[in-house]
Motif scaffolding. Sequence first.
Motif, PDB file in Angstrom:
ATOM      1  N   LEU A  16     -72.260 -15.030  57.563  1.00 42.91           N
ATOM      2  CA  LEU A  16     -73.091 -15.122  56.368  1.00 42.91           C
ATOM      3  C   LEU A  16     -73.850 -13.818  56.130  1.00 42.91           C
ATOM      4  CD1 LEU A  16     -74.304 -16.897  54.081  1.00 42.91           C
ATOM      5  CD2 LEU A  16     -76.121 -17.477  55.715  1.00 42.91           C
ATOM      6  N   VAL A  17     -74.459 -13.277  57.173  1.00 42.39           N
ATOM      7  CA  VAL A  17     -75.191 -12.004  57.053  1.00 42.39           C
ATOM      8  C   VAL A  17     -74.228 -10.883  56.665  1.00 42.39           C
ATOM      9  CG1 VAL A  17     -76.471 -10.259  58.363  1.00 42.39           C
ATOM     10  CG2 VAL A  17     -77.064 -12.668  58.590  1.00 42.39           C
ATOM     11  N   THR A  18     -73.040 -10.870  57.270  1.00 45.24           N
ATOM     12  CA  THR A  18     -72.050  -9.845  56.937  1.00 45.24           C
ATOM     13  C   THR A  18     -71.617  -9.963  55.477  1.00 45.24           C
ATOM     14  OG1 THR A  18     -71.239  -9.854  59.207  1.00 45.24           O
ATOM     15  CG2 THR A  18     -69.791  -8.904  57.549  1.00 45.24           C
ATOM     16  N   GLY A  19     -71.391 -11.167  55.003  1.00 40.70           N
ATOM     17  CA  GLY A  19     -71.018 -11.374  53.608  1.00 40.70           C
ATOM     18  C   GLY A  19     -72.100 -10.913  52.649  1.00 40.70           C
ATOM     19  N   LEU A  20     -73.360 -11.223  52.971  1.00 36.38           N
ATOM     20  CA  LEU A  20     -74.463 -10.780  52.119  1.00 36.38           C
ATOM     21  C   LEU A  20     -74.559  -9.252  52.085  1.00 36.38           C
ATOM     22  CD1 LEU A  20     -77.209 -13.400  53.071  1.00 36.38           C
ATOM     23  CD2 LEU A  20     -75.934 -13.237  50.922  1.00 36.38           C
ATOM     24  N   LEU A  21     -74.365  -8.624  53.230  1.00 35.76           N
ATOM     25  CA  LEU A  21     -74.412  -7.158  53.275  1.00 35.76           C
ATOM     26  C   LEU A  21     -73.254  -6.539  52.494  1.00 35.76           C
ATOM     27  CD1 LEU A  21     -75.465  -6.578  56.987  1.00 35.76           C
ATOM     28  CD2 LEU A  21     -76.836  -6.170  54.942  1.00 35.76           C
ATOM     29  N   VAL A  22     -72.078  -7.122  52.573  1.00 38.07           N
ATOM     30  CA  VAL A  22     -70.928  -6.615  51.816  1.00 38.07           C
ATOM     31  C   VAL A  22     -71.168  -6.785  50.325  1.00 38.07           C
ATOM     32  CG1 VAL A  22     -68.488  -7.022  51.303  1.00 38.07           C
ATOM     33  CG2 VAL A  22     -69.252  -6.860  53.664  1.00 38.07           C
ATOM     34  N   MET A  23     -71.719  -7.929  49.906  1.00 32.37           N
ATOM     35  CA  MET A  23     -72.019  -8.137  48.493  1.00 32.37           C
ATOM     36  C   MET A  23     -73.056  -7.131  48.010  1.00 32.37           C
ATOM     37  SD  MET A  23     -71.817 -12.314  47.933  1.00 32.37           S
ATOM     38  CE  MET A  23     -73.469 -12.329  47.439  1.00 32.37           C
ATOM     39  N   GLY A  24     -74.069  -6.882  48.815  1.00 39.87           N
ATOM     40  CA  GLY A  24     -75.073  -5.877  48.456  1.00 39.87           C
ATOM     41  C   GLY A  24     -74.463  -4.496  48.324  1.00 39.87           C
ATOM     42  N   MET A  25     -73.528  -4.167  49.224  1.00 40.14           N
ATOM     43  CA  MET A  25     -72.859  -2.870  49.160  1.00 40.14           C
ATOM     44  C   MET A  25     -72.045  -2.758  47.875  1.00 40.14           C
ATOM     45  SD  MET A  25     -69.901  -1.321  51.634  1.00 40.14           S
ATOM     46  CE  MET A  25     -68.757  -2.564  51.060  1.00 40.14           C
ATOM     47  N   ILE A  26     -71.310  -3.810  47.530  1.00 37.44           N
ATOM     48  CA  ILE A  26     -70.485  -3.784  46.324  1.00 37.44           C
ATOM     49  C   ILE A  26     -71.359  -3.656  45.083  1.00 37.44           C
ATOM     50  CG2 ILE A  26     -68.945  -5.195  44.888  1.00 37.44           C
ATOM     51  CD1 ILE A  26     -67.713  -6.226  47.520  1.00 37.44           C
ATOM     52  N   LEU A  27     -72.460  -4.398  45.038  1.00 38.62           N
ATOM     53  CA  LEU A  27     -73.365  -4.294  43.894  1.00 38.62           C
ATOM     54  C   LEU A  27     -73.963  -2.890  43.783  1.00 38.62           C
ATOM     55  CD1 LEU A  27     -75.222  -7.729  44.062  1.00 38.62           C
ATOM     56  CD2 LEU A  27     -73.541  -6.975  42.379  1.00 38.62           C
ATOM     57  N   GLU A  28     -74.327  -2.303  44.899  1.00 41.83           N
ATOM     58  CA  GLU A  28     -74.899  -0.957  44.888  1.00 41.83           C
ATOM     59  C   GLU A  28     -73.869   0.074  44.448  1.00 41.83           C
ATOM     60  OE1 GLU A  28     -77.722   1.842  44.887  1.00 41.83           O
ATOM     61  OE2 GLU A  28     -78.055  -0.290  45.192  1.00 41.83           O
ATOM     62  N   LEU A  29     -72.624  -0.086  44.884  1.00 42.39           N
ATOM     63  CA  LEU A  29     -71.571   0.843  44.452  1.00 42.39           C
ATOM     64  C   LEU A  29     -71.319   0.723  42.948  1.00 42.39           C
ATOM     65  CD1 LEU A  29     -68.992   0.612  47.359  1.00 42.39           C
ATOM     66  CD2 LEU A  29     -70.392   2.576  46.724  1.00 42.39           C
ATOM     67  N   ARG A  30     -71.329  -0.484  42.436  1.00 36.42           N
ATOM     68  CA  ARG A  30     -71.134  -0.664  40.999  1.00 36.42           C
ATOM     69  C   ARG A  30     -72.300  -0.068  40.221  1.00 36.42           C
ATOM     70  NH1 ARG A  30     -68.818  -6.818  40.641  1.00 36.42           N
ATOM     71  NH2 ARG A  30     -66.736  -6.313  41.409  1.00 36.42           N
ATOM     72  N   LYS A  31     -73.519  -0.291  40.718  1.00 31.92           N
ATOM     73  CA  LYS A  31     -74.697   0.234  40.047  1.00 31.92           C
ATOM     74  C   LYS A  31     -74.686   1.763  40.083  1.00 31.92           C
ATOM     75  CE  LYS A  31     -78.568  -0.732  41.996  1.00 31.92           C
ATOM     76  NZ  LYS A  31     -79.848  -1.248  42.476  1.00 31.92           N
ATOM     77  N   SER A  32     -74.308   2.348  41.209  1.00 32.64           N
ATOM     78  CA  SER A  32     -74.267   3.791  41.329  1.00 32.64           C
ATOM     79  C   SER A  32     -73.203   4.392  40.430  1.00 32.64           C
ATOM     80  CB  SER A  32     -74.001   4.198  42.785  1.00 32.64           C
ATOM     81  OG  SER A  32     -75.069   3.803  43.595  1.00 32.64           O
ATOM     82  N   SER A  33     -72.048   3.734  40.333  1.00 36.33           N
ATOM     83  CA  SER A  33     -70.987   4.292  39.501  1.00 36.33           C
ATOM     84  C   SER A  33     -71.323   4.170  38.021  1.00 36.33           C
ATOM     85  CB  SER A  33     -69.653   3.621  39.813  1.00 36.33           C
ATOM     86  OG  SER A  33     -69.707   2.253  39.469  1.00 36.33           O
ATOM     87  N   GLU A  34     -72.130   3.203  37.637  1.00 34.43           N
ATOM     88  CA  GLU A  34     -72.555   3.090  36.248  1.00 34.43           C
ATOM     89  C   GLU A  34     -73.554   4.189  35.899  1.00 34.43           C
ATOM     90  OE1 GLU A  34     -74.100  -0.835  35.905  1.00 34.43           O
ATOM     91  OE2 GLU A  34     -72.136  -1.782  35.957  1.00 34.43           O
TER      92      GLU A  34
END
Length: 122
Positions: free
Chosen positions: A96-114
């Motif tokens: 669960l913690v790993t999934g939350l961290l991966v989701m946070g990473m994906i959201l941050e990458l999308r936000k950074s690329s925007e």
Amino acid sequence: MSASLSPDRPDPLTFSQLVRDLITKVGELMTTQIALTKAELKAESQKLLIAAVFGVVALLAGFTGLLLGGFSIILLLSQWLNVVWASLITTGLYLLVTGLLVMGMILELRKSSERMQVETQA
């Protein structure tokens, strides 16, 4: 055409001598700049190497902490549950913690690329 720009030179300089001096000075400047860049790269690479060593040690310490924390959770839960169930619950918590961290990473990458603006040159 001749000019006397330098007080230490008694003879007047011709245009070709001025151009030759200019080319020599530019060459010296470029050599000095390259030497300075090499020195800066060497210093920065040493800093990067030391930071990488500290990063690897921190990663190993963090992994050891997570491993021991997992064993601690299993031992704590095994006081009330079977060891198998305690292990499954601990594994689920880590996933669960790993999934939350991966989701946070994906959201941050999308936000950074925007936010990133790429300039194209034709």
